[in-house]
Design an enzyme around this catalytic site. Sequence first.
Site, PDB file in Angstrom:
ATOM      1  CB  SER A  52      39.411  69.669  90.045  1.00  0.00           C
ATOM      2  OG  SER A  52      39.009  69.127  91.557  1.00  0.00           O
ATOM      3  CG  ASP A  83      40.479  61.834  90.739  1.00  0.00           C
ATOM      4  OD1 ASP A  83      40.334  61.949  92.056  1.00  0.00           O
ATOM      5  OD2 ASP A  83      40.228  62.516  89.661  1.00  0.00           O
ATOM      6  CG  HIS A 123      41.838  65.106  92.198  1.00  0.00           C
ATOM      7  ND1 HIS A 123      40.803  64.774  91.038  1.00  0.00           N
ATOM      8  CD2 HIS A 123      41.766  66.408  92.403  1.00  0.00           C
ATOM      9  CE1 HIS A 123      40.107  66.139  90.996  1.00  0.00           C
ATOM     10  NE2 HIS A 123      40.594  66.858  91.787  1.00  0.00           N
TER      11      HIS A 123
END
Length: 310
Positions: free
Chosen positions: A166, A247, A279
């Site tokens: 991320s 995601d 995600h």
Amino acid sequence: MEPTKSDNGDVLHEFFPFFKVYKDGRVERMMPMEKLKVPPSEDAEVRSKDVTISTEPAVLARVFAPRGTGPAERLPVLIYIHGGGFSIGSAFHRVYHEYVSLLVARARVVAVSVEYRLAPENPIPACYDDAWAATRWALGHADGNGPDPWLNEHGDFGRVYITGDSAGANICHNVAVRAGWAGLPAGVRIAGMALVHPYFGGTDDDKMWLYMCPENGGLADPRLKPPPEDLARVGCEKVLVFVAQKDHLRGRGLWYLEELKRSGWGGSVEVVEHEGESHVFHILKPQCDKALDLKDKLVDFLRGNVVGKA
């Protein structure tokens, strides 16, 4: 991630699910921080310890090494950069401690997990600067004369890997770009970079990033949207990108891959997609089948194997 005015008159900005900013300057995170941290450990497979990279600014890291390493055995070096929207998370949180420990045990690497300063109290680019400082500290052991004996004795600096998830994946890219522009110490080779569900702008999350980075270049800021000249200088030999079908960052991960190919960068590119997942599912559901598959493929990558598709 729209900044909102709360019904509570004291709240100036709210970025769910990360943090609130009050009119008096206080920052309140929406999930616990300190209670999730665990100390370094000595277990049957992996040992770990905390080190200070610098005191001003305060940059820390957790170093991991597998047990059973022979006196002359050299292992790949992994730089790990955690996610959390640049504003939460820690190398010392249980989930990241256990995750990096697993990678160290399975891939047999020496790892440096970076504890960078968090926004908004430490505005961006503090996170980028800290990760670069920690990377330079780790690579400074290539001559065998660094401050950490585990890296001196067992690090193979011809096999360095960088990975993160991320926001941490975004920071990884920026570290690799700095490495490409600045060059590497003698004997150092960054063999690969693995980006798990990377953030590269283009979503509602941009509002929060721009808030956390007061001196920004807008939505075209190169740290947010890497330009061709930076992509062409990514300082590693191969890149693996993981995306998840559900995601909201999936499209940007695939965009990054295509832009990297078009930039003239000379390395190899691989992608792995997990259908039906969202995600950072591998962090939220670490024992599900697809999380285990992601870990297996990442371990293969750290061993130097081809795991995805171009």
